[in-house]
Design a protein around this motif. Structure first.
Motif, PDB file in Angstrom:
ATOM      1  N   THR A   1     132.461  42.622 -28.229  1.00  0.00           N
ATOM      2  CA  THR A   1     132.067  41.847 -27.056  1.00  0.00           C
ATOM      3  C   THR A   1     132.682  40.457 -27.135  1.00  0.00           C
ATOM      4  O   THR A   1     132.560  39.777 -28.153  1.00  0.00           O
ATOM      5  N   ILE A   2     133.356  40.050 -26.078  1.00  0.00           N
ATOM      6  CA  ILE A   2     133.906  38.701 -25.971  1.00  0.00           C
ATOM      7  C   ILE A   2     132.958  37.905 -25.079  1.00  0.00           C
ATOM      8  O   ILE A   2     132.917  38.146 -23.866  1.00  0.00           O
ATOM      9  N   PRO A   3     132.155  37.011 -25.640  1.00  0.00           N
ATOM     10  CA  PRO A   3     131.119  36.319 -24.859  1.00  0.00           C
ATOM     11  C   PRO A   3     131.656  35.691 -23.581  1.00  0.00           C
ATOM     12  O   PRO A   3     132.714  35.072 -23.559  1.00  0.00           O
ATOM     13  N   ARG A   4     130.919  35.913 -22.509  1.00  0.00           N
ATOM     14  CA  ARG A   4     131.206  35.350 -21.181  1.00  0.00           C
ATOM     15  C   ARG A   4     132.586  35.745 -20.656  1.00  0.00           C
ATOM     16  O   ARG A   4     133.145  35.080 -19.806  1.00  0.00           O
ATOM     17  N   PHE A   5     133.134  36.857 -21.187  1.00  0.00           N
ATOM     18  CA  PHE A   5     134.445  37.311 -20.697  1.00  0.00           C
ATOM     19  C   PHE A   5     134.488  38.821 -20.514  1.00  0.00           C
ATOM     20  O   PHE A   5     134.626  39.312 -19.415  1.00  0.00           O
ATOM     21  N   GLY A   6     134.383  39.572 -21.591  1.00  0.00           N
ATOM     22  CA  GLY A   6     134.516  41.019 -21.477  1.00  0.00           C
ATOM     23  C   GLY A   6     134.478  41.705 -22.817  1.00  0.00           C
ATOM     24  O   GLY A   6     133.645  41.380 -23.671  1.00  0.00           O
ATOM     25  N   TYR A   7     135.418  42.627 -23.045  1.00  0.00           N
ATOM     26  CA  TYR A   7     135.411  43.430 -24.262  1.00  0.00           C
ATOM     27  C   TYR A   7     136.842  43.632 -24.764  1.00  0.00           C
ATOM     28  O   TYR A   7     137.803  43.538 -24.012  1.00  0.00           O
ATOM     29  N   ARG A   8     136.939  43.955 -26.066  1.00  0.00           N
ATOM     30  CA  ARG A   8     138.233  44.275 -26.654  1.00  0.00           C
ATOM     31  C   ARG A   8     138.062  45.375 -27.681  1.00  0.00           C
ATOM     32  O   ARG A   8     137.072  45.403 -28.424  1.00  0.00           O
ATOM     33  N   PHE A   9     139.034  46.290 -27.720  1.00  0.00           N
ATOM     34  CA  PHE A   9     139.033  47.354 -28.714  1.00  0.00           C
ATOM     35  C   PHE A   9     139.785  46.849 -29.934  1.00  0.00           C
ATOM     36  O   PHE A   9     140.986  46.576 -29.871  1.00  0.00           O
ATOM     37  N   THR A  10     139.083  46.690 -31.058  1.00  0.00           N
ATOM     38  CA  THR A  10     139.667  46.032 -32.230  1.00  0.00           C
ATOM     39  C   THR A  10     140.124  47.001 -33.318  1.00  0.00           C
ATOM     40  O   THR A  10     140.782  46.588 -34.272  1.00  0.00           O
ATOM     41  N   THR A  11     139.779  48.283 -33.183  1.00  0.00           N
ATOM     42  CA  THR A  11     140.235  49.264 -34.169  1.00  0.00           C
ATOM     43  C   THR A  11     141.735  49.496 -34.002  1.00  0.00           C
ATOM     44  O   THR A  11     142.243  49.524 -32.880  1.00  0.00           O
ATOM     45  N   GLU A  12     142.440  49.647 -35.119  1.00  0.00           N
ATOM     46  CA  GLU A  12     143.886  49.889 -35.055  1.00  0.00           C
ATOM     47  C   GLU A  12     144.164  51.204 -34.346  1.00  0.00           C
ATOM     48  O   GLU A  12     143.573  52.234 -34.662  1.00  0.00           O
ATOM     49  N   VAL A  13     145.076  51.166 -33.376  1.00  0.00           N
ATOM     50  CA  VAL A  13     145.419  52.335 -32.568  1.00  0.00           C
ATOM     51  C   VAL A  13     146.868  52.720 -32.829  1.00  0.00           C
ATOM     52  O   VAL A  13     147.763  51.874 -32.823  1.00  0.00           O
ATOM     53  N   GLU A  14     147.089  54.010 -33.045  1.00  0.00           N
ATOM     54  CA  GLU A  14     148.449  54.535 -33.211  1.00  0.00           C
ATOM     55  C   GLU A  14     148.786  55.374 -31.985  1.00  0.00           C
ATOM     56  O   GLU A  14     148.091  56.345 -31.669  1.00  0.00           O
ATOM     57  N   GLU A  15     149.844  54.993 -31.300  1.00  0.00           N
ATOM     58  CA  GLU A  15     150.270  55.699 -30.094  1.00  0.00           C
ATOM     59  C   GLU A  15     151.297  56.763 -30.451  1.00  0.00           C
ATOM     60  O   GLU A  15     152.256  56.501 -31.179  1.00  0.00           O
ATOM     61  N   GLU A  16     151.092  57.988 -29.948  1.00  0.00           N
ATOM     62  CA  GLU A  16     152.007  59.084 -30.224  1.00  0.00           C
ATOM     63  C   GLU A  16     152.487  59.674 -28.908  1.00  0.00           C
ATOM     64  O   GLU A  16     151.731  59.752 -27.939  1.00  0.00           O
ATOM     65  N   ALA A  17     153.756  60.081 -28.872  1.00  0.00           N
ATOM     66  CA  ALA A  17     154.315  60.672 -27.657  1.00  0.00           C
ATOM     67  C   ALA A  17     155.112  61.909 -28.013  1.00  0.00           C
ATOM     68  O   ALA A  17     155.739  61.986 -29.067  1.00  0.00           O
ATOM     69  N   VAL A  18     155.089  62.902 -27.124  1.00  0.00           N
ATOM     70  CA  VAL A  18     155.867  64.119 -27.330  1.00  0.00           C
ATOM     71  C   VAL A  18     157.345  63.758 -27.380  1.00  0.00           C
ATOM     72  O   VAL A  18     157.840  62.988 -26.568  1.00  0.00           O
ATOM     73  N   GLY A  19     158.055  64.263 -28.364  1.00  0.00           N
ATOM     74  CA  GLY A  19     159.473  63.955 -28.503  1.00  0.00           C
ATOM     75  C   GLY A  19     159.727  62.631 -29.175  1.00  0.00           C
ATOM     76  O   GLY A  19     160.867  62.201 -29.297  1.00  0.00           O
ATOM     77  N   GLY A  20     158.622  61.941 -29.615  1.00  0.00           N
ATOM     78  CA  GLY A  20     158.771  60.691 -30.325  1.00  0.00           C
ATOM     79  C   GLY A  20     159.117  59.504 -29.452  1.00  0.00           C
ATOM     80  O   GLY A  20     159.453  58.444 -29.944  1.00  0.00           O
ATOM     81  N   ARG A  21     159.034  59.641 -28.125  1.00  0.00           N
ATOM     82  CA  ARG A  21     159.351  58.527 -27.243  1.00  0.00           C
ATOM     83  C   ARG A  21     158.120  57.676 -27.014  1.00  0.00           C
ATOM     84  O   ARG A  21     157.008  58.171 -26.904  1.00  0.00           O
ATOM     85  N   ALA A  22     158.336  56.390 -26.911  1.00  0.00           N
ATOM     86  CA  ALA A  22     157.220  55.478 -26.679  1.00  0.00           C
ATOM     87  C   ALA A  22     156.746  55.584 -25.247  1.00  0.00           C
ATOM     88  O   ALA A  22     157.469  56.030 -24.365  1.00  0.00           O
TER      89      ALA A  22
END
Length: 211
Positions: free
Chosen positions: A86-107
């Motif tokens: 929770t970001i007080p008086r603003f909103g929210y943020r996802f703080t866990t490290e995220v790994e993005e994967e794509a078919v064919g290895g493309r971003a």
């Protein structure tokens, strides 16, 4: 197809599915939309207004609905729910490290059909919100004095994109029309933000364009 990994979870946007250690998890539709918005924009905090527009598009709901979905999502994720900060008086943020994967290895950005062109350089637009401004927290940063820190934002949903001014000092324009409300973009549209001139492009996978 792009998927996202964080902790023991894997998120499948196209299939609207969340797995934990390979086993599917049940989420309400709005809790899934909220998680997807937070994960896709994990590089920054999202304001409550941004989340409301992403999770409840074309609907007017109260902030209490958002707070309820955050609570439900945190409970569903268990210990990983602490990653929704929770970001007080603003909103929210996802703080866990995220790994993005794509078919064919493309971003993700490499597969996006949407982009903005500024000073001869292409800036792909991902699904969801892209904030444009001169502030350090902008997704697309344009360091010109005529731009506000958070000047405008582009919302991409599938093959549709709209632009919205964020109360900027010098205004946002699509062609000769001032952007006073969310405005749909078409391929080749000229966009002016302060003194910055950009072009919106939509190129479909077969190389055609859609106006």
């Amino acid at each position: 197809m792009v998927t996202y990994r964080f902790g023991p979870f894997r998120l499948f946007p196209d299939g609207r599915r969340l797995e934990r250690d390979g086993a599917p998890m049940a989420l309400t539709p709005k809790a899934f939309d909220l998680l997807l918005a937070l994960v896709r924009h994990c590089d920054r905090a999202l304001s409550k207004d941004e989340l409301l527009s992403l999770v409840w598009p074309e609907s007017i709901v109260e902030e209490a609905n958002l707070a309820q979905q955050v609570l439900l999502l945190r409970r569903a994720l268990g210990d990983a729910g602490d990653g929704i900060a929770t970001i007080p008086r603003f909103g929210y943020r996802f703080t866990t490290e995220v790994e993005e994967e794509a078919v064919g290895g493309r971003a993700l950005f490499a597969t996006s059909p949407h982009c903005l062109v500024w000073e001869g350089r292409e800036y792909p637009l991902r699904e969801g919100l892209t904030v444009i401004g001169r502030g350090d927290d902008a997704d697309l940063r344009i360091s010109l004095p005529s731009l506000s820190r958070r000047h405008a934002r582009v919302l991409v949903r599938g093959l549709d994109a709209t632009i919205e001014d964020l109360g900027s000092r010098h205004g946002s324009w699509r062609g000769a029309l001032a952007v006073k409300q969310p405005t749909r973009l078409a391929n080749g549209d000229q966009i002016r933000l302060g003194t910055a001139s950009l072009v919106y492009c939509l190129v479909l996978p077969n190389g055609t364009t859609r106006g």
